[in-house]
Write a protein that holds these residues in place. Structure first.
Motif, mmCIF file in Angstrom:
data_model
loop_
_atom_site.group_PDB
_atom_site.id
_atom_site.type_symbol
_atom_site.label_atom_id
_atom_site.label_comp_id
_atom_site.label_asym_id
_atom_site.label_seq_id
_atom_site.Cartn_x
_atom_site.Cartn_y
_atom_site.Cartn_z
ATOM 1 N N GLY A 1 0.792 -1.231 0.000
ATOM 2 C CA GLY A 1 0.000 0.000 0.000
ATOM 3 C C GLY A 1 0.820 1.275 0.000
ATOM 4 N N LEU A 2 2.072 1.187 -0.440
ATOM 5 C CA LEU A 2 2.937 2.384 -0.455
ATOM 6 C C LEU A 2 2.334 3.464 -1.340
ATOM 7 N N LEU A 3 2.301 4.689 -0.843
ATOM 8 C CA LEU A 3 1.763 5.811 -1.609
ATOM 9 C C LEU A 3 2.856 6.563 -2.349
ATOM 10 N N GLU A 4 4.080 6.440 -1.841
ATOM 11 C CA GLU A 4 5.191 7.110 -2.541
ATOM 12 C C GLU A 4 6.479 6.295 -2.468
ATOM 13 N N PHE A 5 7.366 6.607 -3.363
ATOM 14 C CA PHE A 5 8.659 5.931 -3.445
ATOM 15 C C PHE A 5 9.394 6.155 -2.113
ATOM 16 N N LEU B 1 15.247 4.947 0.504
ATOM 17 C CA LEU B 1 16.028 4.255 -0.541
ATOM 18 C C LEU B 1 17.157 5.131 -1.088
ATOM 19 N N GLN B 2 17.048 6.438 -0.845
ATOM 20 C CA GLN B 2 18.077 7.371 -1.335
ATOM 21 C C GLN B 2 19.481 6.981 -0.868
ATOM 22 N N ARG B 3 19.525 6.352 0.315
ATOM 23 C CA ARG B 3 20.834 5.986 0.881
ATOM 24 C C ARG B 3 21.489 4.841 0.111
ATOM 25 N N LEU B 4 20.708 4.182 -0.726
ATOM 26 C CA LEU B 4 21.225 2.997 -1.416
ATOM 27 C C LEU B 4 21.474 3.230 -2.903
ATOM 28 N N THR B 5 21.521 4.488 -3.323
ATOM 29 C CA THR B 5 21.667 4.757 -4.759
ATOM 30 C C THR B 5 22.926 4.124 -5.348
ATOM 31 N N ALA B 6 23.946 3.958 -4.545
ATOM 32 C CA ALA B 6 25.229 3.470 -5.074
ATOM 33 C C ALA B 6 25.222 1.983 -5.423
ATOM 34 N N ASN B 7 24.436 1.177 -4.687
ATOM 35 C CA ASN B 7 24.594 -0.267 -4.913
ATOM 36 C C ASN B 7 23.324 -1.036 -5.268
ATOM 37 N N LEU B 8 22.182 -0.369 -5.408
ATOM 38 C CA LEU B 8 20.961 -1.105 -5.753
ATOM 39 C C LEU B 8 20.986 -1.554 -7.214
ATOM 40 N N ARG B 9 20.726 -2.867 -7.432
ATOM 41 C CA ARG B 9 20.683 -3.401 -8.800
ATOM 42 C C ARG B 9 19.258 -3.767 -9.212
ATOM 43 N N THR B 10 18.419 -4.109 -8.213
ATOM 44 C CA THR B 10 17.046 -4.546 -8.502
ATOM 45 C C THR B 10 16.064 -3.876 -7.546
ATOM 46 N N VAL B 11 15.035 -3.260 -8.107
ATOM 47 C CA VAL B 11 13.966 -2.668 -7.289
ATOM 48 C C VAL B 11 12.626 -3.187 -7.802
ATOM 49 N N LEU C 1 7.009 8.791 -9.641
ATOM 50 C CA LEU C 1 8.388 8.461 -9.290
ATOM 51 C C LEU C 1 9.140 9.769 -9.098
ATOM 52 N N PRO C 2 9.998 9.851 -8.086
ATOM 53 C CA PRO C 2 10.749 11.094 -7.894
ATOM 54 C C PRO C 2 11.857 11.226 -8.949
ATOM 55 N N PRO C 3 12.244 12.445 -9.300
ATOM 56 C CA PRO C 3 13.349 12.638 -10.234
ATOM 57 C C PRO C 3 14.631 11.939 -9.769
ATOM 58 N N SER C 4 14.752 11.760 -8.454
ATOM 59 C CA SER C 4 15.960 11.122 -7.901
ATOM 60 C C SER C 4 16.115 9.665 -8.345
ATOM 61 N N VAL C 5 15.080 9.096 -9.005
ATOM 62 C CA VAL C 5 15.207 7.721 -9.492
ATOM 63 C C VAL C 5 16.385 7.612 -10.464
ATOM 64 N N GLY C 6 16.732 8.735 -11.066
ATOM 65 C CA GLY C 6 17.862 8.748 -12.001
ATOM 66 C C GLY C 6 19.215 8.564 -11.341
ATOM 67 N N ASN C 7 19.262 8.599 -10.002
ATOM 68 C CA ASN C 7 20.540 8.491 -9.281
ATOM 69 C C ASN C 7 21.005 7.053 -9.068
ATOM 70 N N TYR C 8 20.144 6.070 -9.396
ATOM 71 C CA TYR C 8 20.504 4.668 -9.141
ATOM 72 C C TYR C 8 21.375 4.135 -10.273
ATOM 73 N N PRO D 1 9.368 10.323 -14.808
ATOM 74 C CA PRO D 1 10.207 11.526 -14.859
ATOM 75 C C PRO D 1 11.267 11.392 -15.964
ATOM 76 N N SER D 2 11.654 12.494 -16.544
ATOM 77 C CA SER D 2 12.650 12.438 -17.633
ATOM 78 C C SER D 2 13.982 11.871 -17.137
ATOM 79 N N GLU D 3 14.217 11.980 -15.819
ATOM 80 C CA GLU D 3 15.477 11.478 -15.240
ATOM 81 C C GLU D 3 15.638 9.964 -15.375
#
Length: 238
Positions: free
Chosen positions: A25-29, A33-43, A53-60, A77-79
């Motif tokens: 039931g998550l309403l937002e991203f 998860l921002q803390r894991l941008t460096a090593n996440l391979r699968t979401v 989706l937040p623009p920050s999705v482009g940081n993964y 998002p365009s990101e």
């Protein structure tokens, strides 16, 4: 969902590179998860209530698979175009009407699933994705397949359950296309380009549920050629 549960998910993801949180039931991203941008391979955040989706999705930068099936997304998002390693993007059963132009920057993409959305025009610009194998646009509102389809490098296009009455003969120029699914559309027999039978690489052409009897395909010029390809492929995999 409690913070402690999310925290344990995050800790696990830090070790495995995989974050999966479905049907919660998550309403937002999740901001955490921002803390894991460096090593996440699968979401995988399927079966939630995400509307954006937040623009920050482009940081993964390491992300290879992003699955967001059965949410409430109406756009991306365009990101998203920054995900240079992304191989799988699965967005079935959302409310998406069109893709941002930046999708053509996803150079590693192999699988793009957009089934069950609100797309009314065949997406252009995907020809830039040289590694794309599967494009699933089933269960949308697409009415025609334009000449630009020839730029696609895909092996399979799924257009089942749309409203297609026009299918460009240029689809036969797709260099790697083997499987073309157009079941349950609005195609007349006269709208089937003979070049698909005659000149293409297509060895599985699914047309059930259109405005003609499937057996009448047999009367079309090039049907024998198509059947040779169909039979040869069948033998290869049997």
């Amino acid at each position: 969902m409690g913070n402690s549960a999310l925290k344990s998910h995050l800790e696990t993801s830090q070790k495995t590179g995989v974050f999966q949180l479905t049907g919660k039931g998550l309403l937002e991203f999740p901001e955490e998860l921002q803390r894991l941008t460096a090593n996440l391979r699968t979401v995988d955040l399927s079966d939630n209530k995400l509307e954006a989706l937040p623009p920050s999705v482009g940081n993964y930068a390491q992300l290879r698979s992003l699955t967001l099936n059965s949410n409430r997304l109406s756009s991306l998002p365009s990101e998203i175009g920054k995900l240079k390693k992304l191989e799988t993007l699965s967005l079935s059963t959302n409310r998406i009407q069109r893709l941002p132009p930046t999708v053509d920057q996803l150079k590693a993409l192999r699988t793009l699933i957009l089934a069950g959305n609100r797309i009314s025009e065949f997406p252009t610009g995907l020809g830039a994705l040289r590694h794309l194998d599967l494009l699933d646009l089933s269960r949308n509102q697409i009415r025609s397949v334009p000449a630009e389809v020839s730029e696609l490098q895909v092996i399979e296009i799924n257009l089942n359950q749309n409203q297609i009455s026009v299918l460009s003969g240029d689809v036969s120029q797709c260099p790697r296309l083997k499987v073309l699914r157009v079941e349950e559309n609005c195609l007349e027999l006269a709208a089937i380009p003979l070049s698909i039978l005659n000149e293409s690489q297509v060895c599985l052409f699914s047309v059930e549920g259109n405005l003609f009897e499937v057996k009448s395909l047999r009367d079309l010029d090039g049907y024998d050629k198509y059947m040779e390809r169909f039979t040869a492929t069948k033998k290869k995999f049997s």
